[in-house]
Scaffold this active site. Sequence first.
Site, PDB file in Angstrom:
ATOM      1  N   ASP A 104      77.628  21.247 -31.058  1.00 31.54           N
ATOM      2  CA  ASP A 104      76.768  22.430 -31.034  1.00 31.54           C
ATOM      3  C   ASP A 104      76.808  23.150 -32.378  1.00 31.54           C
ATOM      4  O   ASP A 104      75.796  23.667 -32.849  1.00 31.54           O
ATOM      5  CB  ASP A 104      77.225  23.387 -29.928  1.00 31.54           C
ATOM      6  N   LEU A 115      50.726  21.673  -0.928  1.00 29.68           N
ATOM      7  CA  LEU A 115      50.911  20.466  -0.135  1.00 29.68           C
ATOM      8  C   LEU A 115      51.008  20.822   1.332  1.00 29.68           C
ATOM      9  O   LEU A 115      51.586  21.852   1.697  1.00 29.68           O
ATOM     10  CB  LEU A 115      52.187  19.722  -0.556  1.00 29.68           C
ATOM     11  N   LYS A 117      61.446  17.592  -3.710  1.00 32.39           N
ATOM     12  CA  LYS A 117      60.596  18.786  -3.733  1.00 32.39           C
ATOM     13  C   LYS A 117      61.448  19.928  -4.290  1.00 32.39           C
ATOM     14  O   LYS A 117      62.237  20.535  -3.579  1.00 32.39           O
ATOM     15  CB  LYS A 117      60.084  19.130  -2.338  1.00 32.39           C
TER      16      LYS A 117
END
Length: 665
Positions: free
Chosen positions: A31, A81, A113
């Site tokens: 990092d 949906l 989902k």
Amino acid sequence: MSPQARIQELTETLKQHNYRYYVLADPIISDFEFDQLLQELEALEAKHPELQQPDSPTLRVGGELSKEFPNFTHIRPMLSLGNSYSREDLEDFDQSVAKLTGGTPFSYLLEHKFDGVSLSLHYENGLLVRAVTRGDGVKGDEITANARTIRTVPLRLMGEGHPANLEVRGEVLMMVEDFYALNRKRVAAGESPFMNPRNTTAGTLKMQDSSIVAQRPLVFFAYSLLTEEEVAATDAEQLALLKTWGFRLSGSDTVCKTLAEVWTYLDKWEIGRTQLPYEIDGIVLKVNELRLRDELGTTSKFPRWAMAYKYKAEGAISKLLSVDYQVGRTGKITPVANLEPVLLAGTTVKRASVHNADEIERLGLHYDDVVAVEKGGEIIPKITHVLKDKRVANSSPVLFITHCPECSTELIRPEGEVNHFCPNETGCPPQIKGRIRHFASRNALDIDGLGIEIVNQLVDEGLIHTYADLYDLTYDQLIALERFADLSAKNLLTGIEASKEQPFERMLFGLGIRYVGATVAKKLARYYKSMEALTSATREELEAVPDIGGRIAESLVDFLEKPGSREVLQRLERAGLQLSTKEKSTTPNRLNGKSFVISGVFSEFSRNEIKKLVEDYGGEVKSSLSSKTHFLLAGDKAGPSKLDKAASLGITVIDEPAFLKMISE
């Protein structure tokens, strides 16, 4: 090395490290080393701002301020949906797909989902140019500056072969551990912790300072690719392309050829979802073959080729304290249970809908009952049952009210209805305010500055009683009210004036006629062309309009027969609102009353352009064939099952040249 060459080198190097860290989870530098390179690039760009690349990694740190987010109309609606909660629902869905595709073999792509926030990314020549929230599915908010700060959103696509214009849809969310780490930092700083990852994500995306968004650990998972070009035959192939172009995928997707394979996948993740690094609330099933999706089409709300299977919602136990009764803009009375606060699916629940009188009776509710609560589809809290063995002695049953809680008018329950209504439409404050708020809403007249509090204030002060009164408001009336200063008064009047340019179909939707939603209003506006023609139609004539039917026709006639309705319409017309369609001389109504189904690829126009031409010339585009369809407009690679079905139904099949001749004659 010149500043330009070094900036280009640093840009490419940092992009590759960013991709390895956030997408591949395989960093090859520390990092600290990454930050050193980024600081060097920032310094160079500060000295030579004209050399900054449009996909520079420094754009990830944010800093752009947005006072408001402009609306953007989705090129293709972002549909919801349909939900299923049982295997029987999925079996019905599977049978429906098989029937509509005429026996053509197909498979399903299954994927997680996500419990996050949908986002649409637009790319031109590989460069990110726009990011839009789902909004209401038709329009969303453009939040490009905020989206650029998400490390898994490619600012420029990797690889080759991507179309010049494409749209990538996906979900923005927070990993569970990242969310907990964020809350630990907030608590250490003396700030209140956030409630759950999903709400925190939604709130973050709408923040006005993109530098704060950049500090939140948001992740974008791609799940859909939309383009006019044919780049793949299946959804699975499209996902593979997205991966090569630099997008992060969940990696959970799989293709299933049988329902037995579907059940195995559902069972696996019902157990395994608790071990995932992110939250899901179910599984999405999508027909994998893209050409079949085109044939299956959509309803006004849902695609016919996809279904969401929702896992059983999390439940909790609470106590019923009292019941309030809310009055909607149509006068419908909705009972709402007040509960002892309980933590449910990451949020504190204090209220739950009880729907109607029949539901109260079914549950057998008593005050002080111990009740089981869950979130329906993990969104709306509801009481599922009463723990009657824990009922206190001599508790009083919950009895549905007989009079309106707002205006004390006796309630009615129309024959065949499950709901009670307050019939005092012109004197019940919530109905008056609700109708005006609906009239001013985004999908209707879209009056900027007319929010809930302002509507309530204007009604309470007696300045407006109907939506027609909005057009009589003056600057002097507004400036005399609390909350209004010179600028806010002028802005509201400007918004009201601008609403006069909204098309007839949106004005018709804004009237708030029961059962006349945005889609029905659009069909009526195109069929009748003016409010005058619509108000002259008989109930039988209205029923004859395609897709209208008796219930809508009856509601329209009832609205027009109510005292004051025609007077309000006349006032709106005098105020200058669009009570008729603006016909263009270049698009005569040659296709009026004709319905089309479009299939295949066209040489002169895109599918969306073909659809717009049909509608501009007065026709209607349907998603699936029926005996009422007039034409199948078939391009190259049109679906074989659609062609077969058109032949069996005797529907005329035309190609692109024939269609263009039809509208030009």
